[in-house]
Every structure is written in C-alpha cells, then in structure tokens.
Design a protein around this motif. Structure first.
Motif, mmCIF file in Angstrom:
data_model
loop_
_atom_site.group_PDB
_atom_site.id
_atom_site.type_symbol
_atom_site.label_atom_id
_atom_site.label_comp_id
_atom_site.label_asym_id
_atom_site.label_seq_id
_atom_site.Cartn_x
_atom_site.Cartn_y
_atom_site.Cartn_z
ATOM 1 N N ALA A 75 -0.195 -4.990 5.152
ATOM 2 C CA ALA A 75 0.467 -3.838 4.524
ATOM 3 C C ALA A 75 0.112 -3.720 3.048
ATOM 4 O O ALA A 75 0.638 -2.851 2.356
ATOM 5 C CB ALA A 75 1.981 -3.968 4.679
ATOM 6 N N ARG A 81 0.803 -1.224 0.000
ATOM 7 C CA ARG A 81 0.000 0.000 0.000
ATOM 8 C C ARG A 81 0.841 1.282 0.000
ATOM 9 O O ARG A 81 0.592 2.183 -0.786
ATOM 10 C CB ARG A 81 -0.935 -0.021 1.223
ATOM 11 N N HIS A 82 1.865 1.372 0.840
ATOM 12 C CA HIS A 82 2.562 2.658 1.007
ATOM 13 C C HIS A 82 3.519 3.005 -0.128
ATOM 14 O O HIS A 82 3.747 4.175 -0.389
ATOM 15 C CB HIS A 82 3.285 2.717 2.361
ATOM 16 N N ASN A 83 4.086 2.021 -0.816
ATOM 17 C CA ASN A 83 5.026 2.351 -1.893
ATOM 18 C C ASN A 83 4.633 1.779 -3.257
ATOM 19 O O ASN A 83 5.352 1.946 -4.229
ATOM 20 C CB ASN A 83 6.440 1.903 -1.527
#
Length: 101
Positions: free
Chosen positions: A39, A11-13
C-alpha cells in the motif's frame, strides 16, 4: 539502485510511514514491520539526517535493563530532508511485493 535512504508513505492518502536506510530490495521487508508495504510508495532522500534534538547527554547503557526503547524528544529532520520528505515532487515508486508461488 544502491543502498540509500528512502522516504516511505501510504500511496492513497500520503501519510508518512518513515525513512528507511537499506538496499531497495530489502525495503518491503522493513516496511512490513510497520504496515502493508504493497500500500506504500517510496522515493530516495538527498543527503540529510535525523537529529535527536534536546541536550546531548552521555551515559552508560544499563545492560541489565530490558528497556530497549529509544526516546527522541525534540527530534527533527534536517532542512534538506524536511523539504524533500513531504513534497509530492520527485519520483515516488510503488513498493513491489514478491509473490510466493
């Protein structure tokens, strides 16, 4: 949602994790074999496929060998999947993890 093919990324990168085929309820368990499912996020894939590429060679499986690795040299995704897998458009959902009591 019924069984399907799901593109999963962190999700974050937005690093790609993989494409999984399963019931969405089983997705977290499959992703857990690779990374932390909590994640990640996923979205459904349209019709398409993963092509092994290279020259197709028919051969017998050596059942005496313990080497079960499959090699995908020159492998690629079909155009439909490439266009869909790496774009931010579409519905990306977080992978929900069931909490143990």
């Amino acid at each position: 949602m019924p069984n399907g093919a799901w593109m999963v990324r962190v999700r974050h990168n937005k690093v790609s994790v993989g494409i999984f085929t399963c019931d969405p309820d089983d997705l977290a368990d499959l992703v857990d074999q690779v990374c932390e499912p909590g994640a990640c996020e996923y979205k459904p894939m349209p019709p398409g496929g993963f092509v092994f590429g290279g020259e197709v060679v028919l051969h017998q499986l050596d059942e005496a060998s313990e080497d079960t690795a499959v090699h995908f040299s020159d492998a690629y995704l079909t155009e439909e999947w490439v266009q869909h897998a790496y774009e931010d458009d579409g519905d990306w959902w977080p992978i929900l993890i069931a909490e143990n009591d």
